[in-house]
Design a protein around this motif. Sequence first.
Motif, mmCIF file in Angstrom:
data_model
loop_
_atom_site.group_PDB
_atom_site.id
_atom_site.type_symbol
_atom_site.label_atom_id
_atom_site.label_comp_id
_atom_site.label_asym_id
_atom_site.label_seq_id
_atom_site.Cartn_x
_atom_site.Cartn_y
_atom_site.Cartn_z
ATOM 1 N N GLY A 1 -18.714 -62.941 -6.957
ATOM 2 C CA GLY A 1 -19.031 -62.772 -8.366
ATOM 3 C C GLY A 1 -18.421 -63.875 -9.194
ATOM 4 O O GLY A 1 -17.438 -64.508 -8.832
ATOM 5 N N VAL A 2 -18.987 -64.089 -10.380
ATOM 6 C CA VAL A 2 -18.553 -65.190 -11.232
ATOM 7 C C VAL A 2 -17.129 -65.009 -11.695
ATOM 8 O O VAL A 2 -16.334 -65.944 -11.727
ATOM 9 N N ASP A 3 -16.777 -63.764 -12.041
ATOM 10 C CA ASP A 3 -15.454 -63.529 -12.620
ATOM 11 C C ASP A 3 -14.454 -62.988 -11.609
ATOM 12 O O ASP A 3 -13.370 -62.555 -11.966
ATOM 13 N N ALA A 4 -14.834 -62.993 -10.332
ATOM 14 C CA ALA A 4 -13.949 -62.420 -9.320
ATOM 15 C C ALA A 4 -12.731 -63.295 -9.109
ATOM 16 O O ALA A 4 -12.776 -64.502 -9.186
ATOM 17 N N ALA A 5 -11.627 -62.631 -8.816
ATOM 18 C CA ALA A 5 -10.387 -63.351 -8.535
ATOM 19 C C ALA A 5 -9.814 -62.836 -7.237
ATOM 20 O O ALA A 5 -9.549 -61.647 -7.102
ATOM 21 N N GLN A 6 -9.613 -63.684 -6.279
ATOM 22 C CA GLN A 6 -9.048 -63.284 -5.000
ATOM 23 C C GLN A 6 -7.523 -63.331 -5.093
ATOM 24 O O GLN A 6 -6.938 -64.345 -5.438
ATOM 25 N N ASP A 7 -6.910 -62.213 -4.790
ATOM 26 C CA ASP A 7 -5.453 -62.134 -4.812
ATOM 27 C C ASP A 7 -4.938 -62.425 -3.418
ATOM 28 O O ASP A 7 -5.093 -61.621 -2.511
ATOM 29 N N ASP A 8 -4.334 -63.601 -3.238
ATOM 30 C CA ASP A 8 -3.890 -64.028 -1.917
ATOM 31 C C ASP A 8 -2.432 -63.690 -1.629
ATOM 32 O O ASP A 8 -1.845 -64.223 -0.697
ATOM 33 N N ALA A 9 -1.857 -62.822 -2.466
ATOM 34 C CA ALA A 9 -0.469 -62.446 -2.210
ATOM 35 C C ALA A 9 -0.389 -61.700 -0.893
ATOM 36 O O ALA A 9 -1.011 -60.679 -0.710
ATOM 37 N N VAL B 1 -8.686 -58.769 -2.356
ATOM 38 C CA VAL B 1 -8.905 -58.238 -3.698
ATOM 39 C C VAL B 1 -10.114 -58.902 -4.319
ATOM 40 O O VAL B 1 -10.302 -60.107 -4.207
ATOM 41 N N LEU B 2 -10.926 -58.099 -4.985
ATOM 42 C CA LEU B 2 -12.125 -58.577 -5.650
ATOM 43 C C LEU B 2 -12.125 -58.083 -7.082
ATOM 44 O O LEU B 2 -11.988 -56.886 -7.326
ATOM 45 N N GLY B 3 -12.266 -59.007 -8.053
ATOM 46 C CA GLY B 3 -12.340 -58.603 -9.447
ATOM 47 C C GLY B 3 -11.238 -59.185 -10.297
ATOM 48 O O GLY B 3 -10.373 -59.924 -9.838
ATOM 49 N N ASP B 4 -11.270 -58.825 -11.560
ATOM 50 C CA ASP B 4 -10.326 -59.314 -12.561
ATOM 51 C C ASP B 4 -8.953 -58.677 -12.336
ATOM 52 O O ASP B 4 -8.828 -57.452 -12.274
ATOM 53 N N ALA B 5 -7.947 -59.520 -12.220
ATOM 54 C CA ALA B 5 -6.589 -59.013 -11.986
ATOM 55 C C ALA B 5 -6.120 -58.091 -13.108
ATOM 56 O O ALA B 5 -5.264 -57.230 -12.892
ATOM 57 N N ASP B 6 -6.672 -58.259 -14.318
ATOM 58 C CA ASP B 6 -6.262 -57.450 -15.465
ATOM 59 C C ASP B 6 -7.213 -56.295 -15.753
ATOM 60 O O ASP B 6 -7.167 -55.698 -16.833
ATOM 61 N N PRO C 1 -8.797 -52.675 -16.106
ATOM 62 C CA PRO C 1 -8.092 -51.419 -16.422
ATOM 63 C C PRO C 1 -8.062 -50.422 -15.262
ATOM 64 O O PRO C 1 -7.263 -49.490 -15.268
ATOM 65 N N VAL C 2 -8.921 -50.621 -14.268
ATOM 66 C CA VAL C 2 -8.974 -49.706 -13.134
ATOM 67 C C VAL C 2 -8.776 -50.485 -11.838
ATOM 68 O O VAL C 2 -9.402 -51.526 -11.624
ATOM 69 N N THR C 3 -7.891 -49.979 -10.994
ATOM 70 C CA THR C 3 -7.734 -50.520 -9.645
ATOM 71 C C THR C 3 -8.254 -49.486 -8.661
ATOM 72 O O THR C 3 -7.799 -48.342 -8.643
ATOM 73 N N LEU C 4 -9.211 -49.906 -7.856
ATOM 74 C CA LEU C 4 -9.803 -49.029 -6.838
ATOM 75 C C LEU C 4 -9.470 -49.600 -5.462
ATOM 76 O O LEU C 4 -9.829 -50.737 -5.167
ATOM 77 N N ILE C 5 -8.763 -48.837 -4.671
ATOM 78 C CA ILE C 5 -8.453 -49.223 -3.300
ATOM 79 C C ILE C 5 -9.397 -48.462 -2.370
ATOM 80 O O ILE C 5 -9.487 -47.233 -2.449
ATOM 81 N N ILE D 1 -17.120 -54.250 -11.149
ATOM 82 C CA ILE D 1 -16.255 -55.336 -10.688
ATOM 83 C C ILE D 1 -16.622 -56.648 -11.368
ATOM 84 O O ILE D 1 -15.766 -57.334 -11.930
ATOM 85 N N ASP D 2 -17.901 -56.991 -11.352
ATOM 86 C CA ASP D 2 -18.341 -58.255 -11.947
ATOM 87 C C ASP D 2 -18.180 -58.273 -13.461
ATOM 88 O O ASP D 2 -18.137 -59.348 -14.066
ATOM 89 N N THR D 3 -18.095 -57.108 -14.077
ATOM 90 C CA THR D 3 -17.947 -57.024 -15.532
ATOM 91 C C THR D 3 -16.491 -56.912 -15.974
ATOM 92 O O THR D 3 -16.203 -56.744 -17.161
ATOM 93 N N GLY D 4 -15.566 -57.000 -15.021
ATOM 94 C CA GLY D 4 -14.147 -57.024 -15.368
ATOM 95 C C GLY D 4 -13.520 -55.666 -15.610
ATOM 96 O O GLY D 4 -12.389 -55.579 -16.076
ATOM 97 N N LYS D 5 -14.232 -54.586 -15.263
ATOM 98 C CA LYS D 5 -13.706 -53.245 -15.521
ATOM 99 C C LYS D 5 -12.895 -52.693 -14.354
ATOM 100 O O LYS D 5 -12.025 -51.842 -14.550
ATOM 101 N N VAL D 6 -13.209 -53.150 -13.148
ATOM 102 C CA VAL D 6 -12.551 -52.620 -11.949
ATOM 103 C C VAL D 6 -12.096 -53.760 -11.048
ATOM 104 O O VAL D 6 -12.841 -54.714 -10.824
ATOM 105 N N LYS D 7 -10.886 -53.652 -10.570
ATOM 106 C CA LYS D 7 -10.379 -54.524 -9.509
ATOM 107 C C LYS D 7 -10.399 -53.716 -8.219
ATOM 108 O O LYS D 7 -9.870 -52.600 -8.171
#
Length: 228
Positions: A43-51, A60-65, A67-71, A97-103
């Motif tokens: 996705g365009v706004d996806a951010a991969q968390d490589d920690a 991890v897929l989605g905006d780090a910020d 409001p919802v984290t779904l595992i 995810i692509d709209t920045g609402k869920v990581k």
Amino acid sequence: MNRILPVIAIVLALVAAGAWWLTQGGQTPEPQQTSVSATSGAGVDAAQDDAAQGDVIEMVLGDADAPVTLIEYASFTCPHCATFHEQVFRSLKADYIDTGKVKMVFRDVYFDRVGLWASMVARCGGAERFWGMTDLMMKTQSDWARSGDPVAITAELKKIGRLAGLDDTQLQACMQDEDKAKSLVAWSEKNMGTHDVKGTPTLIINGTKHPNMSYSDLKPILDAQIGG
């Protein structure tokens, strides 16, 4: 929902198999004329968390910020997980995810050595290739996961890896990495213990555990969290 196998049994199965199934599966068929993008599913706004947790990277897929984290706790050999991926994940990604609402965080669960092998291939190219390979593995799960022949299974997994741009040398090294296999199993067991995961898919939404569900049931839960 599938029963979780004891972790030690999975490790012993991998070690007992040794390198035989890898060397026997060395001659694999040429890949079909399809491709998996290195960033497929990102996705365009996806951010991969490589920690990394130890030497295991959290996918991890989605905006780090968001409001919802779904595992999602999932197994590459779980039919219910493949169904969730096809019927729920695609809409979840587009709408949330692509709209920045869920990581979204994908956490591997291992019922058998085949699921562990698939995870090692999916992770072989790093976070940037993981989602594309996961997409193809879930989509074609019924074709490769239940053949019962280790040689055929590893051949198909290598084919998926090559479609993602990896070569046989890279794939062989990843699939023979026993230290990584043990790290993955220990990491998975720790995660499952933290959230008391008994089967897959299991969803953790902002810290609350939920069972497998349809997209129509998932939407109001996510909307309530976003609205709150």
